[in-house]
Design an enzyme around this catalytic site. Structure first.
Site, PDB file in Angstrom:
ATOM      1  N   GLU A  53      14.122  39.803  -4.754  1.00 64.20           N
ATOM      2  CA  GLU A  53      15.237  39.184  -3.680  1.00 64.20           C
ATOM      3  C   GLU A  53      15.311  40.270  -2.745  1.00 64.20           C
ATOM      4  OE1 GLU A  53      17.729  36.083  -6.207  1.00 64.20           O
ATOM      5  OE2 GLU A  53      18.461  38.008  -6.505  1.00 64.20           O
TER       6      GLU A  53
HETATM    7  C1  ACM Z   1      16.343  37.573 -10.459  1.00 63.68           C
HETATM    8  O1  ACM Z   1      16.984  36.767 -11.084  1.00 63.68           O
HETATM    9  N1  ACM Z   1      16.780  37.835  -9.261  1.00 63.68           N
HETATM   10  C2  ACM Z   1      15.301  38.279 -11.003  1.00 63.68           C
END
Ligand code: ACM
Length: 526
Positions: A340
């Site tokens: 992310e």
């Molecule tokens: C995640 O759940 N951002 C690895």
């Protein structure tokens, strides 16, 4: 030492010889294959009689191997906790007669194929636990613990006997990696809380705990060369609580506790995104550009922070951080996060992942990263952890990487069970106990060869939980199911059968004071 080896061997032989002269007890018929073992072993062969465990049972272990003796002492300690008496371990000089013994034996039999393989030969007067390594012995000890009934039989002799069904157990894991993850960044968990989680996981033959040590809301591990990471970054958490951090001594204590249970700790420094707390502590780390200016963050948003990826000082910092962590982490892995990073430009992201992977390799460790890292050119030793993109896992595997299976829709312990769940999130869907169990890590990614699956991990993110009771509510009973997905062969996994065995975990969970979620899908034992 040799004389002690001979002595124990002699004791085992002479005990085996004299047992035939003991007066016969008429044991009730037992069935080893109907004991609710989790994870389900490869094979059990019942012989329908019983080994009567009592306070005079002796534990003996392969001489000259302190790690086997440790497995024996662990067993004695757990029997004491369950039944209230302490068995002797390798106490060959004791005067009192030994009626029955449990012998934990180092064996080089070719039938023991993995370091964690074990065999149990349970007869009326003896239990042999054979394993090649102490890790295998420890896994076998967990099976033995599960084989000891809650209730004694008080009618067969003048004192109570706990009847362990006779027969054979042949067992080994199907995946070498069986992990859980705890996010100690969104909310901090104390050393004792982490230890309790380790203890519960060990009972179900987990061998790894991944600690998500850093995120936007907090930095949880002391780094001596960069003290502000915890002086500033350690003081915050989701919801505005006081946060906290592990000193390196605390961290070593957790590692030792895990190692005593043949489990490794995997430290994660999540980057280049999820780095607000680090950049707040040391502003030169901050990317600028689209990334939010660092400030105390106690909300649950993601994807707004990034390290600067083109400054040498950032890599000098990371060299120190990774070097310190590598020096206090005996396990082979360091997790570099990589998920992310929405405000890091793609070319900067790739540059960053490749540079950081090299630092990890330089310190003699293997890198693990969330599946986004598969966009970079990875060293084949690097492991990709699938959470949301099966195609990324496939790409990493094509480059030679092995994969940890943690698909959010199936394994995220922080997803609610159902609409009644008190804690948890729902962005990956709800995960009732049956949905968590009823899928195959082997087949989840089409075309991914089984040999390239390192194993299964169930991550527990902590936005909505901040103590053991809340942790246990989300982790149990689902974590018990993931132990079986990681350990047991597909042909030995069946929801209806598992459901019955899960129901029988209640006495253990109650004894351990586990605040499990009493899912209506299970007919929990009284
Ligand atoms: C995640 O759940 N951002 C690895």
């Amino acid at each position: 030492m040799l004389s002690r080896a001979v002595l124990i061997f002699a004791v085992v032989i002479s005990l085996a010889a004299c047992q035939s002269q003991k007066k016969e007890i008429n044991f009730p018929k037992t069935d080893l294959s109907s004991v609710p073992l989790i994870p389900k072993p490869v094979k059990t062969v019942p012989t329908n009689s019983a080994f009567g465990l009592d306070s005079t049972t002796a534990i003996l272990t392969s001489a000259n191997d302190p790690a086997f003796e440790k497995a024996g002492r662990f067993l004695a300690e757990k029997i004491n906790a369950k039944l209230g008496f302490k068995l002797s371990v390798n106490n060959t000089l004791e005067e009192k007669e030994i009626d029955r013994f449990i012998y934990i034996n180092q064996s080089d039999s070719i039938d023991l194929k993995t370091t964690e393989s074990y065999q149990l030969y349970i007869k009326k007067d003896s239990i042999y636990l054979n394993a090649k390594t102490a890790a295998g012995a420890f896994r076998g000890v967990q099976t033995l613990r599960q084989l000891i009934p809650e209730q004694s039989n008080d009618t067969l002799t003048d004192h109570p006997l706990w009847l362990i069904p006779t027969g054979k157990v042949y067992d080994e894991p199907q995946f070498e990696y069986r992990g859980a993850m705890l996010d100690v960044a969104r909310h901090f968990f104390t050393v004792d809380e982490v230890k309790k989680f380790i203890d519960l996981l060990a009972y179900y033959k987990y061998n790894a705990l991944h600690l998500h040590l850093t995120d936007d809301q907090g930095w949880r591990l002391e780094i001596k060369s960069w003290p502000k990471l915890t002086e500033i970054g350690g003081k915050t958490e989701v919801g505005g609580g006081e946060g906290g951090f592990y000193t390196q001594e605390d961290y070593k204590e957790i590692i030792q506790y895990a190692a005593d249970r043949h489990m490794i700790i995997i430290p994660e420094i999540d980057m280049p995104g999820h780095t607000n707390a680090a950049s707040l502590s040391y502003p030169f780390l901050h990317a600028g550009g689209k990334a939010d200016k660092p400030r105390v963050r106690t909300d649950m948003k993601v994807g707004y922070s990034s390290f600067h990826t083109r400054k040498d000082t950032v890599y000098a910092f990371l060299d120190d951080v990774i070097g310190e962590i590598a020096s206090i982490t005996p396990g082979p892995y360091i997790h570099i996060g990589g998920d992310e990073s929405h405000v890091t430009k793609k070319k900067d992201y790739l540059h960053f992942v490749e540079k950081v992977e090299k630092i990890v390799l330089k310190y003699g460790k293997k890198a693990i990263g969330w599946n986004e890292i598969a966009q970079a050119k990875l060293d084949p030793s690097t492991i990709a952890q699938l959470w949301n993109e099966p195609h990324s896992a496939m790409k990493a595997a094509e480059g030679g990487s092995r994969i940890i299976m943690s698909p959010a829709k199936k394994t995220y312990l922080d997803m609610k069970y159902d609409s009644l769940s008190q804690y948890g999130l729902t962005w990956a869907g709800m995960i009732p106990v049956d949905v968590g169990y009823n899928w195959s890590p082997e087949n989840y990614v089409e075309g991914l060869p089984k040999e390239q699956i390192l194993g299964v991990e169930a991550p527990l993110w902590s936005e909505t939980i901040s103590n053991s009771a809340e942790l246990e509510y989300l982790a149990f009973p689902r974590a018990i199911g993931y132990s079986e997905l990681g350990w047991s062969k597909p042909e030995n996994r069946d929801w209806e059968d598992f459901r019955q065995r899960l129901a029988q975990q209640v006495p253990f969970l109650n004894r351990m004071e586990v605040n499990y979620y009493p899912s209506k899908l299970i007919d929990w034992a009284e």
